[in-house]
Design a protein around this motif. Structure first.
Motif, PDB file in Angstrom:
ATOM      1  N   GLY A  45      -7.173  -0.725  -4.103  1.00  0.00           N
ATOM      2  CA  GLY A  45      -6.946  -0.657  -5.555  1.00  0.00           C
ATOM      3  C   GLY A  45      -5.665  -1.359  -5.976  1.00  0.00           C
ATOM      4  N   GLY A  46      -5.582  -1.543  -7.314  1.00  0.00           N
ATOM      5  CA  GLY A  46      -4.535  -2.373  -7.873  1.00  0.00           C
ATOM      6  C   GLY A  46      -3.124  -1.826  -7.742  1.00  0.00           C
ATOM      7  N   GLU A  72      -1.830  -2.464  -4.391  1.00  0.00           N
ATOM      8  CA  GLU A  72      -1.632  -3.914  -4.307  1.00  0.00           C
ATOM      9  C   GLU A  72      -0.295  -4.305  -4.967  1.00  0.00           C
ATOM     10  OE1 GLU A  72      -3.612  -6.238  -2.944  1.00  0.00           O
ATOM     11  OE2 GLU A  72      -2.497  -7.964  -3.697  1.00  0.00           O
ATOM     12  N   LYS A  75      -2.758 -12.804   0.032  1.00  0.00           N
ATOM     13  CA  LYS A  75      -3.964 -12.819  -0.802  1.00  0.00           C
ATOM     14  C   LYS A  75      -4.015 -14.027  -1.736  1.00  0.00           C
ATOM     15  CE  LYS A  75      -5.815  -9.122  -1.966  1.00  0.00           C
ATOM     16  NZ  LYS A  75      -5.737  -7.744  -2.401  1.00  0.00           N
ATOM     17  N   VAL A  98     -14.872  -9.208  -6.108  1.00  0.00           N
ATOM     18  CA  VAL A  98     -13.937  -8.464  -5.250  1.00  0.00           C
ATOM     19  C   VAL A  98     -13.533  -7.222  -6.029  1.00  0.00           C
ATOM     20  CG1 VAL A  98     -11.679  -8.488  -4.097  1.00  0.00           C
ATOM     21  CG2 VAL A  98     -13.030 -10.596  -4.221  1.00  0.00           C
ATOM     22  N   ARG A 148     -13.195  -2.541  -5.881  1.00  0.00           N
ATOM     23  CA  ARG A 148     -13.559  -1.242  -5.315  1.00  0.00           C
ATOM     24  C   ARG A 148     -14.993  -0.922  -5.734  1.00  0.00           C
ATOM     25  NH1 ARG A 148     -11.602   2.632  -7.855  1.00  0.00           N
ATOM     26  NH2 ARG A 148     -10.544   1.494  -9.492  1.00  0.00           N
ATOM     27  N   LYS A 200     -16.700  -0.732 -12.433  1.00  0.00           N
ATOM     28  CA  LYS A 200     -16.784  -2.153 -12.038  1.00  0.00           C
ATOM     29  C   LYS A 200     -18.247  -2.608 -12.095  1.00  0.00           C
ATOM     30  CE  LYS A 200     -12.429  -1.777 -10.545  1.00  0.00           C
ATOM     31  NZ  LYS A 200     -11.293  -2.351 -11.219  1.00  0.00           N
ATOM     32  N   ILE A 227     -17.257  -8.088  -2.166  1.00  0.00           N
ATOM     33  CA  ILE A 227     -16.212  -7.620  -1.259  1.00  0.00           C
ATOM     34  C   ILE A 227     -15.609  -6.392  -1.897  1.00  0.00           C
ATOM     35  CG2 ILE A 227     -14.003  -8.221  -0.200  1.00  0.00           C
ATOM     36  CD1 ILE A 227     -14.879 -11.102  -0.337  1.00  0.00           C
ATOM     37  N   GLY A 228     -15.663  -5.284  -1.185  1.00  0.00           N
ATOM     38  CA  GLY A 228     -15.209  -4.049  -1.822  1.00  0.00           C
ATOM     39  C   GLY A 228     -14.389  -3.219  -0.886  1.00  0.00           C
ATOM     40  N   SER A 229     -13.230  -2.810  -1.389  1.00  0.00           N
ATOM     41  CA  SER A 229     -12.432  -1.951  -0.514  1.00  0.00           C
ATOM     42  C   SER A 229     -12.735  -0.501  -0.838  1.00  0.00           C
ATOM     43  CB  SER A 229     -10.945  -2.238  -0.693  1.00  0.00           C
ATOM     44  OG  SER A 229     -10.571  -2.002  -2.009  1.00  0.00           O
ATOM     45  N   GLY A 238      -7.283  -5.423 -14.154  1.00  0.00           N
ATOM     46  CA  GLY A 238      -8.175  -6.218 -13.315  1.00  0.00           C
ATOM     47  C   GLY A 238      -7.409  -7.363 -12.673  1.00  0.00           C
ATOM     48  N   LEU A 239      -6.599  -7.013 -11.665  1.00  0.00           N
ATOM     49  CA  LEU A 239      -5.800  -8.041 -10.967  1.00  0.00           C
ATOM     50  C   LEU A 239      -6.674  -9.160 -10.423  1.00  0.00           C
ATOM     51  CD1 LEU A 239      -3.426  -5.761  -8.859  1.00  0.00           C
ATOM     52  CD2 LEU A 239      -2.741  -7.330 -10.686  1.00  0.00           C
ATOM     53  N   VAL A 240      -7.895  -8.788 -10.040  1.00  0.00           N
ATOM     54  CA  VAL A 240      -8.777  -9.788  -9.410  1.00  0.00           C
ATOM     55  C   VAL A 240      -9.047 -10.980 -10.331  1.00  0.00           C
ATOM     56  CG1 VAL A 240      -9.924  -8.332  -7.699  1.00  0.00           C
ATOM     57  CG2 VAL A 240     -10.740  -8.340 -10.066  1.00  0.00           C
ATOM     58  N   GLU A 276      -6.092 -13.191  -9.911  1.00  0.00           N
ATOM     59  CA  GLU A 276      -6.133 -13.735  -8.537  1.00  0.00           C
ATOM     60  C   GLU A 276      -7.085 -14.926  -8.458  1.00  0.00           C
ATOM     61  OE1 GLU A 276      -5.264  -9.368  -6.482  1.00  0.00           O
ATOM     62  OE2 GLU A 276      -7.223 -10.311  -6.193  1.00  0.00           O
TER      63      GLU A 276
HETATM   64  N1  UDP Z   1      -9.053  -5.684  -3.266  1.00  0.00           N
HETATM   65  C1  UDP Z   1      -8.987  -6.048  -1.932  1.00  0.00           C
HETATM   66  N2  UDP Z   1     -10.105  -5.924  -1.192  1.00  0.00           N
HETATM   67  C2  UDP Z   1     -11.243  -5.469  -1.684  1.00  0.00           C
HETATM   68  C3  UDP Z   1     -11.317  -5.096  -3.044  1.00  0.00           C
HETATM   69  C4  UDP Z   1     -10.183  -5.202  -3.818  1.00  0.00           C
HETATM   70  O1  UDP Z   1      -7.960  -6.491  -1.437  1.00  0.00           O
HETATM   71  O2  UDP Z   1     -12.209  -5.363  -0.937  1.00  0.00           O
HETATM   72  C5  UDP Z   1      -7.847  -5.866  -4.082  1.00  0.00           C
HETATM   73  C6  UDP Z   1      -8.001  -6.948  -5.131  1.00  0.00           C
HETATM   74  O3  UDP Z   1      -7.791  -8.218  -4.539  1.00  0.00           O
HETATM   75  C7  UDP Z   1      -6.933  -6.540  -6.132  1.00  0.00           C
HETATM   76  C8  UDP Z   1      -6.959  -5.010  -6.051  1.00  0.00           C
HETATM   77  O4  UDP Z   1      -7.550  -4.680  -4.791  1.00  0.00           O
HETATM   78  O5  UDP Z   1      -5.678  -7.009  -5.714  1.00  0.00           O
HETATM   79  C9  UDP Z   1      -7.796  -4.407  -7.160  1.00  0.00           C
HETATM   80  O6  UDP Z   1      -7.059  -4.389  -8.335  1.00  0.00           O
HETATM   81  P1  UDP Z   1      -7.745  -4.399  -9.747  1.00  0.00           P
HETATM   82  O7  UDP Z   1      -6.658  -4.305 -10.744  1.00  0.00           O
HETATM   83  O8  UDP Z   1      -8.642  -5.575  -9.863  1.00  0.00           O
HETATM   84  O9  UDP Z   1      -8.661  -3.114  -9.800  1.00  0.00           O
HETATM   85  P2  UDP Z   1      -8.414  -1.556  -9.457  1.00  0.00           P
HETATM   86  O10 UDP Z   1      -8.954  -1.346  -8.083  1.00  0.00           O
HETATM   87  O11 UDP Z   1      -6.956  -1.284  -9.553  1.00  0.00           O
HETATM   88  O12 UDP Z   1      -9.217  -0.827 -10.472  1.00  0.00           O
END
Ligand code: UDP
Length: 418
Positions: free
Chosen positions: A55-56, A59, A210, A238, A240, A245, A269-271, A330-332, A335
């Protein structure tokens, strides 16, 4: 004391030195940052959130803290304790603050309070400023016994229309802070009374693994090694695995595109984050869908997909998709734009601020609109290039770390002298 997130020796690494940013953001910004850092060099700052990864917020902190330390600012990052039950509740609070209805019971309140009270007891008084991120630890200030220090609550989500019950429960805790920070003014929830309210947009670090530049051969190989065919069009998301999302909406939009463009591929791609049990459920629904279509690729951090892979996919994509229904920032989006990749994204919250003015037509509000925008870009490579170039320039001007760190330090300076 609350567990400290180790940032290793990053603060000594060349990539965290503020001078690297000078050619990108200009002298005025860097000079002001150096001044602020000097003024605040004796101030100890503690950032507190719920998870060190995923998550952001994680990050942002993982790069901001080393840069601050390299600047001579004494900043730490600590995380609250929580078990599965607590994090299920706080994820529901996160959703409720973004507007989902939620039935708040006394038991739930009790669990939230118990965890926050316990974490508050573990806080020592060695810091001058505490910056507490998001709803999970929001009650720390209220339950903290030490009266020393200034407290800032930093809300990263769209809290403009929260569920009433949850907001009324959280509000008194938030109102115990000296200052609150939202990403946009329109996110301030109804009736909030805190005298210092700031609006700070997040940003990205162009030198992190990244976002750093990668030779074409490197990122293309990285993506090809995952099985994706780079001779065919590629859409990348990319994110979560989170209902806001809209991952299933992403798949539906891709399916509409596929009707017209049969060779298109989708990589998701999802963390999975430590404080987000809901993610595992959503991932299993996404896996179910993807198992029916060999052109949908799903990769997670649990399989070792890390920053370099995210970087590679964001570069190799023809179009990045971020079809959020609600989004703090939405950092993505930044990015991808920094890598000159065009983005089709939900017309919501902080996303809107990142898309260049001439390209705002690619902000979407439906599956059909999303598919149409994707198709338009996939069929027009000059337009993709133009979007990418304009996007990178916008990110350079508005969404790189020095601006965000400056805004944060200005606020710290303001509240310690108030
Ligand atoms: N991210 C990552 N791997 C993943 C999914 C997300 O590294 O599989 C990173 C993405 O690159 C970004 C952050 O997690 O830097 C997500 O931040 P964002 O503000 O887009 O959304 P949030 O998860 O905070 O709602």
């Amino acid at each position: 004391m609350l567990e400290q997130v180790k940032i290793g020796r990053y603060c000594c690494a060349p990539s965290t030195q503020i001078e690297n940013f000078r050619p990108l953001v200009g002298d005025d910004m860097i000079d002001e940052l150096r001044e602020l850092a000097k003024d605040l060099s004796s101030i100890r700052i503690c950032n507190i959130n719920a998870t060190p990864f995923g998550g952001g917020v994680a990050e942002l902190l993982s790069r901001e803290i080393p840069i601050l330390k390299a600047l001579g600012v004494q900043a730490d990052w600590r995380i609250i304790h929580g078990d599965q039950e607590f994090f299920s509740i706080t994820k529901s609070f996160h959703n409720a603050i973004q507007g989902q209805e939620f039935e708040l019971t006394d038991d739930i309140k009790d669990i939230y309070i118990r965890h926050n009270r316990k974490s508050a007891e573990l806080l020592t008084s060695e810091y001058d400023v505490f910056i507490v991120h998001d709803p999970q630890p929001a009650a720390l200030r209220y339950f903290n016994k030490h009266k020393k220090g200034k407290w800032i609550w930093r809300c990263h989500i769209d809290s403009s229309a929260p569920d009433e019950g949850v907001w009324n429960f959280i509000k008194p805790y938030v109102e115990s802070y000296d200052a609150v920070v939202f990403t946009l003014k329109e996110f301030v929830p109804p009736g909030l009374k805190v005298s210092v309210q700031e609006y700070i947009l997040p940003a990205i670090d162009p030198f992190s693994s990244k976002n750093m530049e990668l030779p074409g051969e490197v990122y293309r190989n990285a993506v090809a090694n995952s099985g994706v065919d780079l001779k065919r069009p590629l859409i990348v998301q990319v994110s979560r695995f989170d209902p806001w999302k809209d991952p299933l909406g992403v798949i539906q939009a891709y399916q509409l595109v596929k009707r017209e463009k049969n060779d298109v591929q989708l990589a998701m791609i999802g963390s999975l984050a430590g404080d987000d049990p809901e993610g595992y459920e959503i991932l299993s629904r996404v896996n179910e869908e993807s198992s029916r279509d060999p052109d949908i690729y799903v990769f997670t951090n649990l399989e070792g997909v890390g920053n370099m892979e995210v970087n590679s996919f964001q570069r190799a994509a023809d179009v990045v998709i971020q079809k959020s229904i609600r989004e703090g920032f939405g950092l993505v989006v930044s990015e991808a734009l920094w890598k000159e990749t065009p983005v089709v994204a939900g017309n919501v919250g902080g996303i809107r601020t990142q898309i260049p003015e001439e390209m705002q037509g690619f902000l979407v509000s439906s599956v059909e609109g999303c598919a149409a925008s994707l198709l338009r870009l996939l069929n027009d490579s000059p337009l993709r290039r133009e979007f990418g170039k304009k996007g990178r320039e916008k990110v350079r001007k508005e969404f790189l770390y020095p601006r965000m760190i400056r805004d944060n330090l200005r606020l710290v300076k303001r509240i310690i002298s108030s």
